[in-house]
Write an enzyme that holds these catalytic residues in place. Structure first.
Site, PDB file in Angstrom:
ATOM      1  N   SER A 143       0.863  -1.168   0.000  1.00 54.58           N
ATOM      2  CA  SER A 143       0.000   0.000   0.000  1.00 54.58           C
ATOM      3  C   SER A 143       0.906   1.225   0.000  1.00 54.58           C
ATOM      4  O   SER A 143       2.110   1.115   0.281  1.00 54.58           O
ATOM      5  CB  SER A 143      -0.881  -0.004   1.263  1.00 54.58           C
ATOM      6  OG  SER A 143      -1.502   1.238   1.492  1.00 54.58           O
ATOM      7  N   TYR A 156      -2.728  -1.040  10.399  1.00 58.82           N
ATOM      8  CA  TYR A 156      -2.641  -1.225   8.952  1.00 58.82           C
ATOM      9  C   TYR A 156      -1.273  -0.782   8.429  1.00 58.82           C
ATOM     10  O   TYR A 156      -0.624  -1.488   7.646  1.00 58.82           O
ATOM     11  CB  TYR A 156      -3.759  -0.439   8.282  1.00 58.82           C
ATOM     12  CG  TYR A 156      -3.867  -0.621   6.791  1.00 58.82           C
ATOM     13  CD1 TYR A 156      -4.475  -1.754   6.248  1.00 58.82           C
ATOM     14  CD2 TYR A 156      -3.381   0.344   5.916  1.00 58.82           C
ATOM     15  CE1 TYR A 156      -4.596  -1.923   4.880  1.00 58.82           C
ATOM     16  CE2 TYR A 156      -3.479   0.179   4.541  1.00 58.82           C
ATOM     17  CZ  TYR A 156      -4.091  -0.954   4.032  1.00 58.82           C
ATOM     18  OH  TYR A 156      -4.195  -1.106   2.675  1.00 58.82           O
TER      19      TYR A 156
END
Length: 258
Positions: A143, A156
């Protein structure tokens, strides 16, 4: 367009979003695709869509956080097709939005297990099989959170930084075996995961969050899952033979700067 010519790939997190788009693209590029997801209904729907388009796919419900389940999935692929040429380790969740001191331990453990441990478990089962097939490639889903910090998404961000570290380590360890390992780093993509982040960040006005994320990109829009799928298919192909250990940003210009 890559031509995978009957090669066998596995895709985790294949029930929706980026995983589904990548599986469809790999099948369109003539790969046989083994799909895994904890969402049985969604995973079967992806497999059915591939078969309806004339491709070959099998689906198995798998909790990718659990080593024995992951290994059973790979054993089933062995029985079905007898080889493995590559893997897209994609399963993930966003987790809650909370500052570090307010982040529950159970939530942190769950996010790291799904986004990081699952990648390690999947690579651990995939690598010896890819090596036996004579080499191949792995793509992990990172990401922009593998490269940047995001406030209130500590679990995350920690997990996605870890995915990039595992990617680089595996690339170094298995280069001599003809196995390339790369990490795709998407920005905001129009998927259920991003919709969950929007909703948890501002339940009263998730569209405001969506617009704010879009404005972080140079292109001022969300990406499409199909755009990620095309990159994954390329990175798994022989056309990407000189790319390994890379964090490949596909983010509309997020990490280019303000």
């Amino acid at each position: 367009m890559p031509d995978h010519g009957g090669k066998v790939f596995i895709v985790t997190g294949a029930a929706s979003g980026i995983g589904r788009a990548a599986a469809l693209r790999l099948a369109a590029d003539r790969a046989r695709v083994a799909l895994a997801d904890i969402d049985g209904e969604g995973g079967e729907a992806t497999a059915e869509a591939i078969r309806a388009a004339g491709g070959e796919a099998r689906f198995q419900r798998v909790d990718v956080r659990t080593g024995p389940e992951v290994e059973r999935f790979f054993e089933a692929v062995d029985r079905e097709w007898g080889r493995l040429d590559g893997a897209f380790c994609n399963a993930g969740i966003n987790g809650p939005t909370a500052r570090i001191e307010e982040y529950a331990e159970a939530d942190f453990d769950r996010v790291l297990a799904t986004n990081l441990k699952a990648v390690w478990l999947t690579m651990r089962s995939a690598l010896p099989r890819i090596r036996r097939a004579g080499g191949g490639a792995i793509v992990n889903t990172g990401s922009t959170a593998s490269l940047l910090g995001y406030g209130t998404l500590g679990g995350y961000v920690a997990a996605k930084h870890g995915v990039l570290g595992l990617t680089k380590t595996a690339a170094l360890e298995y280069a001599a075996d003809g196995v390339r390992v790369n990490c795709v780093c998407p920005g905001p993509i129009d998927t259920p995961l991003m919709q969950g982040i929007e909703q948890s960040t501002n339940p009263d006005n998730p569209m405001a969050v969506r617009e704010a994320f879009a404005q972080t990109t140079a292109l001022k829009r969300y990406g499409r899952p199909e755009e990620i799928g095309a990159l994954v298919s390329f990175l798994l192909s022989d056309e990407a033979a000189y790319i390994t250990g890379a964090a490949v940003s596909i983010d509309g210009g997020v990490v280019a700067g303000i």
